[in-house]
Every structure is written in C-alpha cells, then in structure tokens.
Design a protein around this motif. Structure first.
Motif, PDB file in Angstrom:
ATOM      1  N   ARG A  92      60.243   1.816   1.809  1.00 12.98           N
ATOM      2  CA  ARG A  92      61.460   1.110   1.390  1.00 12.98           C
ATOM      3  C   ARG A  92      61.753   1.392  -0.072  1.00 12.98           C
ATOM      4  NH1 ARG A  92      60.177  -4.467  -0.173  1.00 12.98           N
ATOM      5  NH2 ARG A  92      62.382  -4.653  -0.659  1.00 12.98           N
ATOM      6  N   SER A  93      63.000   1.108  -0.459  1.00 14.73           N
ATOM      7  CA  SER A  93      63.384   1.131  -1.873  1.00 14.73           C
ATOM      8  C   SER A  93      63.429  -0.313  -2.356  1.00 14.73           C
ATOM      9  CB  SER A  93      64.756   1.792  -2.056  1.00 14.73           C
ATOM     10  OG  SER A  93      65.791   0.921  -1.633  1.00 14.73           O
ATOM     11  N   GLN A  94      63.452  -0.464  -3.662  1.00 12.28           N
ATOM     12  CA  GLN A  94      63.602  -1.783  -4.267  1.00 12.28           C
ATOM     13  C   GLN A  94      65.066  -1.969  -4.658  1.00 12.28           C
ATOM     14  OE1 GLN A  94      61.100  -4.068  -4.556  1.00 12.28           O
ATOM     15  NE2 GLN A  94      59.784  -2.611  -3.492  1.00 12.28           N
ATOM     16  N   GLU A  95      65.562  -3.185  -4.552  1.00 16.66           N
ATOM     17  CA  GLU A  95      66.950  -3.460  -4.919  1.00 16.66           C
ATOM     18  C   GLU A  95      67.150  -3.238  -6.416  1.00 16.66           C
ATOM     19  OE1 GLU A  95      70.350  -6.925  -5.004  1.00 16.66           O
ATOM     20  OE2 GLU A  95      68.283  -7.477  -4.581  1.00 16.66           O
ATOM     21  N   ALA A  96      68.178  -2.508  -6.764  1.00 11.62           N
ATOM     22  CA  ALA A  96      68.460  -2.182  -8.156  1.00 11.62           C
ATOM     23  C   ALA A  96      68.925  -3.400  -8.952  1.00 11.62           C
ATOM     24  CB  ALA A  96      69.527  -1.082  -8.230  1.00 11.62           C
ATOM     25  N   GLY A  97      69.905  -4.121  -8.432  1.00 10.12           N
ATOM     26  CA  GLY A  97      70.553  -5.178  -9.202  1.00 10.12           C
ATOM     27  C   GLY A  97      69.608  -6.223  -9.746  1.00 10.12           C
ATOM     28  N   ARG A  98      68.792  -6.791  -8.894  1.00 13.46           N
ATOM     29  CA  ARG A  98      67.873  -7.851  -9.311  1.00 13.46           C
ATOM     30  C   ARG A  98      66.884  -7.335 -10.359  1.00 13.46           C
ATOM     31  NH1 ARG A  98      66.156 -12.928  -7.659  1.00 13.46           N
ATOM     32  NH2 ARG A  98      67.720 -12.950  -6.028  1.00 13.46           N
ATOM     33  N   ALA A  99      66.326  -6.148 -10.133  1.00 16.48           N
ATOM     34  CA  ALA A  99      65.350  -5.593 -11.075  1.00 16.48           C
ATOM     35  C   ALA A  99      65.989  -5.301 -12.435  1.00 16.48           C
ATOM     36  CB  ALA A  99      64.722  -4.331 -10.499  1.00 16.48           C
ATOM     37  N   ILE A 100      67.203  -4.776 -12.422  1.00 14.24           N
ATOM     38  CA  ILE A 100      67.887  -4.487 -13.682  1.00 14.24           C
ATOM     39  C   ILE A 100      68.176  -5.782 -14.431  1.00 14.24           C
ATOM     40  CG2 ILE A 100      70.058  -3.622 -14.673  1.00 14.24           C
ATOM     41  CD1 ILE A 100      69.926  -1.459 -12.379  1.00 14.24           C
ATOM     42  N   ILE A 101      68.622  -6.802 -13.731  1.00 14.77           N
ATOM     43  CA  ILE A 101      68.881  -8.095 -14.384  1.00 14.77           C
ATOM     44  C   ILE A 101      67.594  -8.630 -15.003  1.00 14.77           C
ATOM     45  CG2 ILE A 101      69.488 -10.515 -13.961  1.00 14.77           C
ATOM     46  CD1 ILE A 101      71.525  -9.427 -11.860  1.00 14.77           C
ATOM     47  N   GLN A 102      66.491  -8.566 -14.274  1.00 12.58           N
ATOM     48  CA  GLN A 102      65.216  -9.054 -14.808  1.00 12.58           C
ATOM     49  C   GLN A 102      64.808  -8.270 -16.051  1.00 12.58           C
ATOM     50  OE1 GLN A 102      62.755  -8.640 -11.310  1.00 12.58           O
ATOM     51  NE2 GLN A 102      63.301 -10.667 -10.537  1.00 12.58           N
ATOM     52  N   ASP A 103      64.899  -6.941 -15.984  1.00  9.09           N
ATOM     53  CA  ASP A 103      64.512  -6.111 -17.124  1.00  9.09           C
ATOM     54  C   ASP A 103      65.424  -6.330 -18.323  1.00  9.09           C
ATOM     55  OD1 ASP A 103      62.515  -5.037 -15.546  1.00  9.09           O
ATOM     56  OD2 ASP A 103      63.542  -3.121 -15.192  1.00  9.09           O
ATOM     57  N   GLN A 104      66.732  -6.361 -18.082  1.00 13.79           N
ATOM     58  CA  GLN A 104      67.676  -6.543 -19.181  1.00 13.79           C
ATOM     59  C   GLN A 104      67.520  -7.921 -19.826  1.00 13.79           C
ATOM     60  OE1 GLN A 104      70.182  -4.227 -20.558  1.00 13.79           O
ATOM     61  NE2 GLN A 104      68.552  -3.016 -19.638  1.00 13.79           N
ATOM     62  N   THR A 105      67.261  -8.923 -19.033  1.00 18.15           N
ATOM     63  CA  THR A 105      67.035 -10.267 -19.571  1.00 18.15           C
ATOM     64  C   THR A 105      65.776 -10.280 -20.427  1.00 18.15           C
ATOM     65  OG1 THR A 105      68.174 -11.263 -17.702  1.00 18.15           O
ATOM     66  CG2 THR A 105      66.700 -12.695 -18.947  1.00 18.15           C
ATOM     67  N   ALA A 106      64.725  -9.618 -19.972  1.00 15.31           N
ATOM     68  CA  ALA A 106      63.456  -9.589 -20.696  1.00 15.31           C
ATOM     69  C   ALA A 106      63.574  -8.922 -22.058  1.00 15.31           C
ATOM     70  CB  ALA A 106      62.389  -8.885 -19.861  1.00 15.31           C
ATOM     71  N   ILE A 107      64.459  -7.923 -22.170  1.00 16.90           N
ATOM     72  CA  ILE A 107      64.572  -7.196 -23.439  1.00 16.90           C
ATOM     73  C   ILE A 107      65.801  -7.585 -24.254  1.00 16.90           C
ATOM     74  CG2 ILE A 107      63.258  -5.234 -22.539  1.00 16.90           C
ATOM     75  CD1 ILE A 107      65.971  -3.700 -22.348  1.00 16.90           C
ATOM     76  N   GLY A 108      66.564  -8.538 -23.762  1.00 25.07           N
ATOM     77  CA  GLY A 108      67.787  -8.911 -24.455  1.00 25.07           C
ATOM     78  C   GLY A 108      68.869  -7.854 -24.356  1.00 25.07           C
ATOM     79  N   PRO A 143      79.723  -5.227 -17.071  1.00 27.29           N
ATOM     80  CA  PRO A 143      79.676  -4.752 -15.674  1.00 27.29           C
ATOM     81  C   PRO A 143      79.612  -3.232 -15.529  1.00 27.29           C
ATOM     82  CG  PRO A 143      81.348  -6.449 -15.928  1.00 27.29           C
ATOM     83  CD  PRO A 143      80.873  -6.098 -17.312  1.00 27.29           C
ATOM     84  N   GLU A 144      80.319  -2.501 -16.406  1.00 29.73           N
ATOM     85  CA  GLU A 144      80.295  -1.041 -16.290  1.00 29.73           C
ATOM     86  C   GLU A 144      78.906  -0.485 -16.603  1.00 29.73           C
ATOM     87  OE1 GLU A 144      82.785  -2.558 -18.028  1.00 29.73           O
ATOM     88  OE2 GLU A 144      84.659  -1.928 -17.059  1.00 29.73           O
ATOM     89  N   LEU A 145      78.261  -0.992 -17.638  1.00 29.90           N
ATOM     90  CA  LEU A 145      76.921  -0.528 -17.970  1.00 29.90           C
ATOM     91  C   LEU A 145      75.928  -0.932 -16.870  1.00 29.90           C
ATOM     92  CD1 LEU A 145      75.053   0.937 -19.905  1.00 29.90           C
ATOM     93  CD2 LEU A 145      74.830  -1.202 -21.211  1.00 29.90           C
ATOM     94  N   PHE A 146      76.072  -2.134 -16.354  1.00 38.76           N
ATOM     95  CA  PHE A 146      75.243  -2.578 -15.240  1.00 38.76           C
ATOM     96  C   PHE A 146      75.397  -1.616 -14.061  1.00 38.76           C
ATOM     97  CE2 PHE A 146      74.814  -5.443 -11.440  1.00 38.76           C
ATOM     98  CZ  PHE A 146      73.460  -5.705 -11.559  1.00 38.76           C
ATOM     99  N   ALA A 147      76.626  -1.223 -13.744  1.00 46.28           N
ATOM    100  CA  ALA A 147      76.878  -0.289 -12.641  1.00 46.28           C
ATOM    101  C   ALA A 147      76.232   1.066 -12.912  1.00 46.28           C
ATOM    102  CB  ALA A 147      78.384  -0.134 -12.404  1.00 46.28           C
ATOM    103  N   GLU A 148      76.288   1.542 -14.141  1.00 48.63           N
ATOM    104  CA  GLU A 148      75.661   2.825 -14.479  1.00 48.63           C
ATOM    105  C   GLU A 148      74.154   2.771 -14.281  1.00 48.63           C
ATOM    106  OE1 GLU A 148      76.836   5.880 -15.187  1.00 48.63           O
ATOM    107  OE2 GLU A 148      78.863   5.128 -14.905  1.00 48.63           O
ATOM    108  N   LEU A 149      73.540   1.673 -14.691  1.00 52.09           N
ATOM    109  CA  LEU A 149      72.092   1.553 -14.484  1.00 52.09           C
ATOM    110  C   LEU A 149      71.760   1.453 -13.000  1.00 52.09           C
ATOM    111  CD1 LEU A 149      70.748  -0.698 -17.379  1.00 52.09           C
ATOM    112  CD2 LEU A 149      70.845   1.789 -17.219  1.00 52.09           C
TER     113      LEU A 149
END
Length: 184
Positions: free
Chosen positions: A36-52, A61-67
């Motif tokens: 399986r793959s891991q869901e991108a959205g949730r992981a990106i939100i967690q990582d981005q929140t952790a690093i500010g 939203p555009e940068l989120f979509a690019e990631l």
C-alpha cells in the motif's frame, strides 16, 4: 505511453471524501498481505505542522497541492518496484479534485501527471458516511465539505477516464471482502 507497472491492474486506488473509512480499509488490506501507499495529505499536514511550514491546506493550498503531487509521484515510483497489487490511499487525480474544490486552477503539469501516471481503470470510491465521520487535528473539514470533496473526486476520476466502484457501507471486513472479490 502511460508510465505503469507491468499490469495496470496492479495499482488500485481507494479514494473519496475525508472520514469515509478509506485508510482503515487500506490498513486492513495491508494486514492481509497487500502492499500500500500512505496518504499524502495527512502526512504532509503533520510534517508541516511539526516544522511550522506553510504548505497547509488552510494556509497555502497551491503549495500543499505541489507537495501532495511530489508525494504521489514518489509513491507511484516506489510501487513500481513491488510485486502484485498495490493499494493507493488516494492518487494523482485526487490533487485535481482538491484544487477544483478549493476554486484553484489546475496547473498543466498536474493535469499531465494525472494523464500520465495511470492506475487500474476501476477506482474504489468511499461515499460520505456521516455516522463514522470524525474531525481531528489534520481533518478539519465539516461533514458538508467532506461531501463536496467526494463529489469533486467523482468528477476528477471520471474526467480522467476511470470507472468508479462505490464501496459499500459496512464493516471493515465486509469492505475487504468486497474489494478482494472485485479485484479477483
């Protein structure tokens, strides 16, 4: 020619709105021995929140979509090296659906990615399920937004030529049996 594994039936997407049981189903399929793959959205939100970071759907939203696009393309490349069926917790067309849901233009390179990186022609879609929907730190959408997300995914995957197979509402075990019977 589209980039894909040896058999297009190997890459199976499960999509839909948030809180409809997609990841729970994929977790169970993984325990049954599927890749399986891991869901991108949730992981990106967690990582981005952790690093500010600013690549959050409510901030940029555009940068989120690019990631998410980078994540999905990397997941696709990793999956190419795995034998057998790989279940994807969302796919590249989800990014198109997300951008449209947010009222944003779909950049040409995102459209090209959705047309190039193909999955099994039948995509499983989880319908909105208000009885199991829960908000959390990463899932901030309202139930109404979850329903609009579902509709946006239906539109995006249909536009890219996929046949949608609606997952039944039922226990995880019932959904696993359904998916396994549908993929053979």
């Amino acid at each position: 020619m589209p980039v894909r594994a040896g058999d297009p039936g190997e890459f199976v997407v499960i999509t839909g709105g948030p809180g409809s049981g997609k990841t729970t189903l994929i977790d169970r399929l993984e325990r049954a021995g599927f890749a399986r793959s891991q869901e991108a959205g949730r992981a990106i939100i967690q990582d981005q929140t952790a690093i500010g970071g600013r690549a959050l759907p409510w901030r940029d939203p555009e940068l989120f979509a690019e990631l998410m696009l980078c994540w999905e393309l990397r997941s696709y490349q990793i999956a190419r090296g795995r034998p057998g069926t790989v279940f994807f917790d969302r796919g590249v067309p989800d990014i198109v659906g997300y951008l449209r849901l947010e009222g944003r233009a779909v950049p040409d390179h995102v459209d090209a990615a959705a047309r190039t990186f193909r999955y099994h022609p039948r995509v499983f879609i989880a319908p909105p399920w208000p009885e199991i929907y829960r908000r959390d730190g990463e899932r901030r959408q309202s139930p109404d937004e979850a329903e609009r997300t579902y509709a946006s995914m239906v539109a995006a995957y249909t536009e890219y030529g996929y046949e949608l197979v609606t997952l039944p509402r039922g226990s995880v075990e019932e959904r696993v049996r359904f998916v396994r019977s549908e993929i053979g």
